[in-house]
Each structure stands twice: as structure tokens, then as C-alpha cells.
Design a protein around this motif. Sequence first.
Motif, PDB file in Angstrom:
ATOM      1  N   LEU A   7       0.830  -1.197   0.000  1.00 22.71           N
ATOM      2  CA  LEU A   7       0.000   0.000   0.000  1.00 22.71           C
ATOM      3  C   LEU A   7       0.868   1.252   0.000  1.00 22.71           C
ATOM      4  CD1 LEU A   7      -2.695  -1.138   2.587  1.00 22.71           C
ATOM      5  CD2 LEU A   7      -2.708  -1.384   0.101  1.00 22.71           C
ATOM      6  N   LYS A  13      -0.522  -5.749   2.486  1.00 20.06           N
ATOM      7  CA  LYS A  13      -1.827  -6.127   3.010  1.00 20.06           C
ATOM      8  C   LYS A  13      -2.527  -7.033   2.016  1.00 20.06           C
ATOM      9  CE  LYS A  13      -5.688  -4.139   5.394  1.00 20.06           C
ATOM     10  NZ  LYS A  13      -5.336  -4.699   6.679  1.00 20.06           N
ATOM     11  N   VAL A  15      -5.335  -7.816  -0.245  1.00 18.73           N
ATOM     12  CA  VAL A  15      -6.278  -6.922  -0.909  1.00 18.73           C
ATOM     13  C   VAL A  15      -7.383  -7.667  -1.654  1.00 18.73           C
ATOM     14  CG1 VAL A  15      -4.660  -4.991  -1.078  1.00 18.73           C
ATOM     15  CG2 VAL A  15      -4.767  -6.677  -2.926  1.00 18.73           C
ATOM     16  N   GLU A  37     -11.222  -2.483   0.702  1.00 17.11           N
ATOM     17  CA  GLU A  37     -11.598  -1.145   0.257  1.00 17.11           C
ATOM     18  C   GLU A  37     -10.897  -0.122   1.130  1.00 17.11           C
ATOM     19  OE1 GLU A  37     -15.883  -0.888   0.327  1.00 17.11           O
ATOM     20  OE2 GLU A  37     -15.994  -1.735  -1.689  1.00 17.11           O
ATOM     21  N   GLN A  38     -10.071   0.677   0.522  1.00 19.77           N
ATOM     22  CA  GLN A  38      -9.373   1.729   1.253  1.00 19.77           C
ATOM     23  C   GLN A  38     -10.339   2.875   1.494  1.00 19.77           C
ATOM     24  OE1 GLN A  38      -5.533   2.865  -0.268  1.00 19.77           O
ATOM     25  NE2 GLN A  38      -5.656   4.879   0.679  1.00 19.77           N
ATOM     26  N   THR A  39     -10.412   3.331   2.742  1.00 16.90           N
ATOM     27  CA  THR A  39     -11.313   4.431   3.092  1.00 16.90           C
ATOM     28  C   THR A  39     -10.567   5.734   3.332  1.00 16.90           C
ATOM     29  OG1 THR A  39     -11.258   3.781   5.417  1.00 16.90           O
ATOM     30  CG2 THR A  39     -13.062   2.903   4.069  1.00 16.90           C
ATOM     31  N   VAL A  41      -6.496   7.632   4.660  1.00 19.69           N
ATOM     32  CA  VAL A  41      -5.189   7.523   5.309  1.00 19.69           C
ATOM     33  C   VAL A  41      -5.298   8.246   6.635  1.00 19.69           C
ATOM     34  CG1 VAL A  41      -2.735   8.063   5.124  1.00 19.69           C
ATOM     35  CG2 VAL A  41      -4.021   7.444   3.076  1.00 19.69           C
ATOM     36  N   VAL A  47      -2.660   3.463   5.921  1.00 23.01           N
ATOM     37  CA  VAL A  47      -3.858   3.266   5.117  1.00 23.01           C
ATOM     38  C   VAL A  47      -4.946   2.670   5.993  1.00 23.01           C
ATOM     39  CG1 VAL A  47      -4.831   1.938   3.204  1.00 23.01           C
ATOM     40  CG2 VAL A  47      -2.604   3.028   2.948  1.00 23.01           C
ATOM     41  N   ARG A  48      -6.156   3.208   5.853  1.00 21.97           N
ATOM     42  CA  ARG A  48      -7.304   2.673   6.581  1.00 21.97           C
ATOM     43  C   ARG A  48      -8.281   2.076   5.583  1.00 21.97           C
ATOM     44  NH1 ARG A  48      -8.405   6.018  11.897  1.00 21.97           N
ATOM     45  NH2 ARG A  48      -6.246   6.515  12.344  1.00 21.97           N
ATOM     46  N   GLY A  49      -9.007   1.071   6.034  1.00 19.10           N
ATOM     47  CA  GLY A  49      -9.974   0.441   5.163  1.00 19.10           C
ATOM     48  C   GLY A  49     -10.576  -0.782   5.811  1.00 19.10           C
TER      49      GLY A  49
END
Length: 83
Positions: A7, A13, A15, A37-39, A41, A47-49
Motif C-alpha cells: 500500500l 496487506k 487486498v 476497500e481503502q477508506t 489515510v 492506510v485505513r480500510g
Amino acid sequence: MVQIARLTDGRRKIVSIQEITGMEGEIVSMQEIFTFEQTGVGPDGKVRGHFRATGIRPKFVDRLRVRGISLPDNLFDPARRQE
């Protein structure tokens, strides 16, 4: 099949989680079951998701059930978040 990617924050991660459904000659057929699904940063740069089901019920579920392993039906609901 499990796909891992690096990422933007440098971490690796999972994915995508896919099921191989068959082959035709040298062509492998797959269907994606879960996707990341990345939501955004976070303030820390990470990276958040979350994982989301694609709504496709994998073919292997029936084979698991025959062997006494039961998975909840809502596990494959695309409206449900998998943390």
C-alpha cells in the motif's frame, strides 16, 4: 487465491481473496469473494480500510458444510464490513 499488495504507506496487506472455479485449457477461471476497500489515510500515515464481500457465495461452502463446517450466510453479504 490470496493477493497481497504494498500500500501507499509501505505496508503489505491482503487486498483480494478469490476462489479458483475451474480451467478451460490454459485459462484459469476465478471469482473474487472478498476485496479490501481503502477508506483513507490516518493522521499517522497508515492506510485505513475494511474488507467487503463481493456478494458471490463461493462454491466451496457446500463442501465445507458436508464436512461439518458451517459458515454464517451473512459472511458473504456485501453490505457487511469485515474488520
